[in-house]
Design an enzyme around this catalytic site. Structure first.
Site, PDB file in Angstrom:
ATOM      1  N   ARG A  23       0.817  -1.225   0.000  1.00  0.00           N
ATOM      2  CA  ARG A  23       0.000   0.000   0.000  1.00  0.00           C
ATOM      3  C   ARG A  23       0.845   1.266   0.000  1.00  0.00           C
ATOM      4  O   ARG A  23       0.368   2.346  -0.329  1.00  0.00           O
ATOM      5  CB  ARG A  23      -0.928   0.021   1.222  1.00  0.00           C
ATOM      6  CG  ARG A  23      -1.894  -1.140   1.289  1.00  0.00           C
ATOM      7  CD  ARG A  23      -2.544  -1.211   2.659  1.00  0.00           C
ATOM      8  NE  ARG A  23      -1.539  -1.464   3.698  1.00  0.00           N
ATOM      9  CZ  ARG A  23      -1.784  -1.380   5.008  1.00  0.00           C
ATOM     10  NH1 ARG A  23      -2.976  -1.029   5.444  1.00  0.00           N
ATOM     11  NH2 ARG A  23      -0.823  -1.633   5.874  1.00  0.00           N
ATOM     12  N   GLU A  28       5.876   6.909  12.266  1.00  0.00           N
ATOM     13  CA  GLU A  28       5.511   7.857  13.312  1.00  0.00           C
ATOM     14  C   GLU A  28       6.487   9.017  13.215  1.00  0.00           C
ATOM     15  O   GLU A  28       7.677   8.848  13.476  1.00  0.00           O
ATOM     16  CB  GLU A  28       5.630   7.154  14.662  1.00  0.00           C
ATOM     17  CG  GLU A  28       4.884   7.795  15.788  1.00  0.00           C
ATOM     18  CD  GLU A  28       4.897   6.902  17.024  1.00  0.00           C
ATOM     19  OE1 GLU A  28       5.993   6.713  17.610  1.00  0.00           O
ATOM     20  OE2 GLU A  28       3.830   6.391  17.387  1.00  0.00           O
ATOM     21  N   GLN A  46       4.371  25.334  18.230  1.00  0.00           N
ATOM     22  CA  GLN A  46       4.004  25.928  16.940  1.00  0.00           C
ATOM     23  C   GLN A  46       4.591  25.088  15.814  1.00  0.00           C
ATOM     24  O   GLN A  46       5.745  24.671  15.884  1.00  0.00           O
ATOM     25  CB  GLN A  46       4.547  27.360  16.876  1.00  0.00           C
ATOM     26  CG  GLN A  46       4.223  28.109  15.603  1.00  0.00           C
ATOM     27  CD  GLN A  46       4.692  29.560  15.677  1.00  0.00           C
ATOM     28  OE1 GLN A  46       4.575  30.218  16.691  1.00  0.00           O
ATOM     29  NE2 GLN A  46       5.255  30.039  14.585  1.00  0.00           N
ATOM     30  N   ARG A  58      17.308  30.095   2.849  1.00  0.00           N
ATOM     31  CA  ARG A  58      16.663  30.793   3.972  1.00  0.00           C
ATOM     32  C   ARG A  58      17.577  30.682   5.192  1.00  0.00           C
ATOM     33  O   ARG A  58      18.068  29.615   5.512  1.00  0.00           O
ATOM     34  CB  ARG A  58      15.295  30.174   4.277  1.00  0.00           C
ATOM     35  CG  ARG A  58      14.293  30.288   3.136  1.00  0.00           C
ATOM     36  CD  ARG A  58      12.962  29.645   3.534  1.00  0.00           C
ATOM     37  NE  ARG A  58      12.012  29.591   2.442  1.00  0.00           N
ATOM     38  CZ  ARG A  58      11.013  30.448   2.253  1.00  0.00           C
ATOM     39  NH1 ARG A  58      10.862  31.462   3.084  1.00  0.00           N
ATOM     40  NH2 ARG A  58      10.183  30.299   1.249  1.00  0.00           N
ATOM     41  N   LYS A  71      14.111  23.776  17.403  1.00  0.00           N
ATOM     42  CA  LYS A  71      13.314  23.383  16.236  1.00  0.00           C
ATOM     43  C   LYS A  71      13.527  21.908  15.909  1.00  0.00           C
ATOM     44  O   LYS A  71      14.624  21.374  16.081  1.00  0.00           O
ATOM     45  CB  LYS A  71      13.711  24.208  15.006  1.00  0.00           C
ATOM     46  CG  LYS A  71      13.455  25.691  15.149  1.00  0.00           C
ATOM     47  CD  LYS A  71      13.987  26.456  13.935  1.00  0.00           C
ATOM     48  CE  LYS A  71      13.761  27.953  14.091  1.00  0.00           C
ATOM     49  NZ  LYS A  71      14.369  28.699  12.980  1.00  0.00           N
ATOM     50  N   TYR A 131       8.515  22.509  10.193  1.00  0.00           N
ATOM     51  CA  TYR A 131       9.260  22.517  11.443  1.00  0.00           C
ATOM     52  C   TYR A 131       8.390  22.848  12.633  1.00  0.00           C
ATOM     53  O   TYR A 131       7.440  23.614  12.546  1.00  0.00           O
ATOM     54  CB  TYR A 131      10.484  23.428  11.389  1.00  0.00           C
ATOM     55  CG  TYR A 131      10.274  24.851  10.937  1.00  0.00           C
ATOM     56  CD1 TYR A 131      10.335  25.909  11.839  1.00  0.00           C
ATOM     57  CD2 TYR A 131      10.068  25.144   9.596  1.00  0.00           C
ATOM     58  CE1 TYR A 131      10.188  27.220  11.413  1.00  0.00           C
ATOM     59  CE2 TYR A 131       9.916  26.451   9.167  1.00  0.00           C
ATOM     60  CZ  TYR A 131       9.974  27.484  10.088  1.00  0.00           C
ATOM     61  OH  TYR A 131       9.814  28.774   9.661  1.00  0.00           O
TER      62      TYR A 131
END
Length: 195
Positions: A23, A28, A46, A58, A71, A131
């Protein structure tokens, strides 16, 4: 999940266990309990997502204390070279960096603790980058180091003459002109208290 420690204390690469069958696949992507045990106790508050084309760079971003952010980053489409630069004053690895390729195929994630400047370059035609942050965005606390600072020795793997960089990011200072608001000893103690 498999945790790969890097040459700098703090940032780690995370490889999930992937289950594949006819499939497709399942994994996780985040489990707080396992993350707390194997990486650090962090309360993410967030989630952010960006979409960029090839050559976009960036960074190198951070937020000043008391709004500093840890992060957990990943690339869900395409590929990026993701970089964390140690900007903790007094750190034995100050100014050094860790670079990791994050792709939709390797499913790797990169944990970047507080006290690091973060940035990435897009290596694919398009990249969707996600992130988690452990502190909310505060524009007044924004800071940055020049993503083009040659003294950092980052091999960005793109033609820098064709890089796409925002006006804002082009104004960031060089590391040699930077006075860090992050203290290595304080940050290490905070980090250890969260283990």
């Amino acid at each position: 999940m498999n945790v790969i420690h890097t040459k700098i204390d703090g940032p780690v690469i995370i490889e999930p266990r992937i289950f594949k069958d006819t499939r497709g696949y399942f994994f996780e992507s985040y489990n707080k309990q396992e993350f707390d045990e194997k990486v650090a106790k962090v309360d993410f508050v967030q989630d952010n997502e960006s979409c960029s084309t090839y050559g976009v760079m960036r960074g190198l971003h951070f937020q000043r204390p008391p709004f500093a952010q840890a992060k957990l980053v990943r690339c869900v489409k395409g590929a990026v070279l993701d970089v964390a630069v140690d900007i903790r004053k007094g750190s034995p690895t100050y100014g050094q960096h860790v670079a990791v390729e994050l792709t939709e195929d390797n499913h790797r994630q990169f944990f970047i603790p507080r006290g690091f400047a973060h940035g990435f370059a897009v290596l694919s035609d398009i990249a969707i980058f996600q992130y988690k942050c452990d502190n909310y965005y505060h524009p007044e606390a924004e800071g940055g180091i020049s993503i083009l600072d040659e003294s950092l020795g980052i091999g960005w793997r793109i033609d820098l003459s064709k890089a796409i960089i925002s006006e804002k990011d082009l104004k960031h200072i060089l590391l040699k002109d930077f006075y860090s608001p992050f203290d290595f000893i304080i940050q290490t103690k905070v980090y250890d208290n969260h283990k």
